[in-house]
Write a protein that holds these residues in place. Structure first.
Motif, PDB file in Angstrom:
ATOM      1  N   TYR A 105      -4.296  37.702  16.476  1.00  0.00           N
ATOM      2  CA  TYR A 105      -2.926  37.884  16.936  1.00  0.00           C
ATOM      3  C   TYR A 105      -2.042  38.171  15.729  1.00  0.00           C
ATOM      4  O   TYR A 105      -2.171  37.514  14.687  1.00  0.00           O
ATOM      5  CB  TYR A 105      -2.409  36.637  17.656  1.00  0.00           C
ATOM      6  CG  TYR A 105      -3.243  36.203  18.844  1.00  0.00           C
ATOM      7  CD1 TYR A 105      -2.921  36.629  20.128  1.00  0.00           C
ATOM      8  CD2 TYR A 105      -4.350  35.374  18.675  1.00  0.00           C
ATOM      9  CE1 TYR A 105      -3.679  36.239  21.225  1.00  0.00           C
ATOM     10  CE2 TYR A 105      -5.117  34.981  19.767  1.00  0.00           C
ATOM     11  CZ  TYR A 105      -4.785  35.407  21.037  1.00  0.00           C
ATOM     12  OH  TYR A 105      -5.536  35.022  22.111  1.00  0.00           O
ATOM     13  N   SER A 132       0.784  41.768  18.876  1.00  0.00           N
ATOM     14  CA  SER A 132      -0.495  42.420  19.172  1.00  0.00           C
ATOM     15  C   SER A 132      -1.605  41.395  19.353  1.00  0.00           C
ATOM     16  O   SER A 132      -1.646  40.380  18.653  1.00  0.00           O
ATOM     17  CB  SER A 132      -0.884  43.387  18.051  1.00  0.00           C
ATOM     18  OG  SER A 132       0.063  44.421  17.915  1.00  0.00           O
ATOM     19  N   TYR A 175      -5.795  41.388  19.532  1.00  0.00           N
ATOM     20  CA  TYR A 175      -7.050  42.113  19.345  1.00  0.00           C
ATOM     21  C   TYR A 175      -8.188  41.197  19.782  1.00  0.00           C
ATOM     22  O   TYR A 175      -8.622  40.329  19.026  1.00  0.00           O
ATOM     23  CB  TYR A 175      -7.239  42.497  17.872  1.00  0.00           C
ATOM     24  CG  TYR A 175      -6.071  43.253  17.279  1.00  0.00           C
ATOM     25  CD1 TYR A 175      -6.000  44.640  17.354  1.00  0.00           C
ATOM     26  CD2 TYR A 175      -5.041  42.576  16.631  1.00  0.00           C
ATOM     27  CE1 TYR A 175      -4.929  45.339  16.802  1.00  0.00           C
ATOM     28  CE2 TYR A 175      -3.969  43.255  16.071  1.00  0.00           C
ATOM     29  CZ  TYR A 175      -3.919  44.634  16.162  1.00  0.00           C
ATOM     30  OH  TYR A 175      -2.852  45.312  15.608  1.00  0.00           O
ATOM     31  N   LYS A 177       5.876  44.682  23.284  1.00  0.00           N
ATOM     32  CA  LYS A 177       6.877  45.254  22.384  1.00  0.00           C
ATOM     33  C   LYS A 177       8.258  45.152  23.012  1.00  0.00           C
ATOM     34  O   LYS A 177       8.435  45.460  24.193  1.00  0.00           O
ATOM     35  CB  LYS A 177       6.541  46.730  22.106  1.00  0.00           C
ATOM     36  CG  LYS A 177       7.511  47.441  21.179  1.00  0.00           C
ATOM     37  CD  LYS A 177       7.047  48.880  20.935  1.00  0.00           C
ATOM     38  CE  LYS A 177       7.986  49.616  19.984  1.00  0.00           C
ATOM     39  NZ  LYS A 177       7.541  51.007  19.721  1.00  0.00           N
ATOM     40  N   ARG A 215      -6.830  46.906  21.617  1.00  0.00           N
ATOM     41  CA  ARG A 215      -5.738  45.938  21.481  1.00  0.00           C
ATOM     42  C   ARG A 215      -4.818  45.990  22.686  1.00  0.00           C
ATOM     43  O   ARG A 215      -4.714  47.021  23.371  1.00  0.00           O
ATOM     44  CB  ARG A 215      -4.918  46.194  20.218  1.00  0.00           C
ATOM     45  CG  ARG A 215      -4.052  47.448  20.289  1.00  0.00           C
ATOM     46  CD  ARG A 215      -2.965  47.426  19.225  1.00  0.00           C
ATOM     47  NE  ARG A 215      -2.107  48.602  19.318  1.00  0.00           N
ATOM     48  CZ  ARG A 215      -0.932  48.717  18.721  1.00  0.00           C
ATOM     49  NH1 ARG A 215      -0.453  47.725  17.991  1.00  0.00           N
ATOM     50  NH2 ARG A 215      -0.204  49.808  18.849  1.00  0.00           N
ATOM     51  N   SER A 263      -2.171  52.270  22.810  1.00  0.00           N
ATOM     52  CA  SER A 263      -0.985  52.805  22.141  1.00  0.00           C
ATOM     53  C   SER A 263       0.094  53.082  23.176  1.00  0.00           C
ATOM     54  O   SER A 263      -0.113  52.905  24.377  1.00  0.00           O
ATOM     55  CB  SER A 263      -1.336  54.091  21.384  1.00  0.00           C
ATOM     56  OG  SER A 263      -1.375  55.190  22.273  1.00  0.00           O
ATOM     57  N   VAL A 304      -0.643  44.952  23.657  1.00  0.00           N
ATOM     58  CA  VAL A 304       0.608  44.895  22.904  1.00  0.00           C
ATOM     59  C   VAL A 304       1.778  44.481  23.797  1.00  0.00           C
ATOM     60  O   VAL A 304       1.896  44.940  24.933  1.00  0.00           O
ATOM     61  CB  VAL A 304       0.944  46.281  22.293  1.00  0.00           C
ATOM     62  CG1 VAL A 304       2.164  46.183  21.383  1.00  0.00           C
ATOM     63  CG2 VAL A 304      -0.242  46.850  21.539  1.00  0.00           C
TER      64      VAL A 304
END
Length: 342
Positions: A282, A198, A200, A132, A128, A116, A130
């Motif tokens: 994805y 993302s 995973y 962004k 995951r 996160s 990421v």
């Protein structure tokens, strides 16, 4: 970079303890039923068919589920495919090639991170990785995007524009359905667009982990492309259900800001993401939001038309984001801060 799940997940046979969630928050995916009759809306009919019928479908789905899927949405199938390929290429590059983008600083505009936005303060991490970055206006941000893969900026730039246009078309249908004045969702309410890619990776025991914790989206509207791999689950009628992917369809989530603007007429959906042990997953999510100083409140025209009182007080988006963070994405707890009692 060694914290990235994709950096080490292939070398472990068991889930590390700091990725194991409490039993009451995780799931056995096989026992979660499929969301039956998930609203599927043909957007082409809004132009070539009965526009009012499409508007009513959008409103009904937004009231009943807080989400729906759209087909014949105008985003080119080849562009969707190419963008997904760019995402896969990016995440599968070497750590050395991605290292310049990795950051623990949540205020960095374009960043690669794991779990996160607040990894350093977490006791349990999400399974995951990421990427962004903001993408509107495109010319202001594109130079901060990844330089590799070489076609990333070109392909993803075109995609972000097309998906933004799709978001605005759906917001216009909602505006018409709520009978708000033209341009109600002006530039201020759709000034921010974030793209979140993302990854995973396969997990040795998906029953112990989560890709994303349960939460509500703190935005106006979300457009998600989940490829051909399931993993998205939503809360419906008191139980978790799976939203199965449909080829080249987008999942549309109503954000909490729309719930407030509609004075509770539209519902925001609680959702989470689970992992799997077989294949990497994805996804590409586009979030339409607003600036931190924007004031959010129930639409006055809607209150007058329905002759009803506002359920929520006016608040700044900055204050809303702070409440959302404090309540860890819990929708009702976040909105309760701004709810008018009585």
């Amino acid at each position: 970079m060694e914290k990235m799940v994709s950096s080490w997940c292939n070398t472990v046979k068991f889930v590390p303890q700091d990725y194991v969630f409490p039993e009451d928050t995780r799931t056995e995916d096989q026992t979660v039923p499929i969301l039956k009759n998930c609203p599927m809306i043909d957007l082409e009919k809004a132009v070539s068919g009965d526009r009012n019928d499409v508007i009513q479908q959008v409103l009904q789905a937004s009231q009943d589920c807080g989400l729906f899927q759209v087909i014949n949405h105008g985003v080119c199938d080849d562009l969707i495919k190419d963008t997904m390929e760019m995402s896969k290429e990016f995440f599968n590059m070497s750590n050395e090639e991605k290292a310049s983008l990795y950051s623990l600083d949540p205020h960095k505009s374009c960043r690669l991170y794991t779990s996160s936005f607040d990894y350093a303060r977490e006791s349990i991490h999400l399974w995951r990785d990421v990427l962004k970055h903001p993408c509107h206006p495109l010319e202001e941000w594109v130079d901060l995007w990844p330089q590799k893969p070489s076609k990333y900026r070109d392909v993803v730039g075109k995609y972000s524009i097309e998906v933004r246009n799709l978001s605005l078309r759906i917001l216009e249908l909602i505006r018409e359905g709520l009978e708000l004045k033209p341009e109600y969702f002006g530039d201020e309410m759709k000034d921010v667009q974030m793209l979140v890619l993302s990854h995973y990776p396969p997990c040795p025991d998906p029953s112990l982990t989560l890709g994303i914790l349960k939460h509500y989206d703190p935005y106006v509207i979300t457009i998600l492309y989940q490829g051909n791999m399931s993993g998205l689950q939503v809360m419906k009628d008191g139980q978790w259900v799976r939203v199965e992917p449909v080829a080249n369809a987008f999942v549309v989530n109503i954000g909490q800001l729309l719930k407030v603007i509609s004075n509770g007429k539209l519902e925001s959906v609680e959702h989470r993401v689970v992992t799997n042990s077989k294949e990497p997953r994805y996804t590409i999510a586009s979030f339409i939001g607003t600036r931190r100083d924007t004031i959010i409140e129930p639409a006055k025209a809607l209150l007058e038309k329905d002759d009803c009182r506002p359920l929520y007080q006016a608040f700044s988006y900055k204050d809303f984001l702070q409440a959302h963070k404090e309540h860890r994405g819990e929708g009702e707890a976040t909105l309760k801060v701004f709810k008018i009692e009585g």
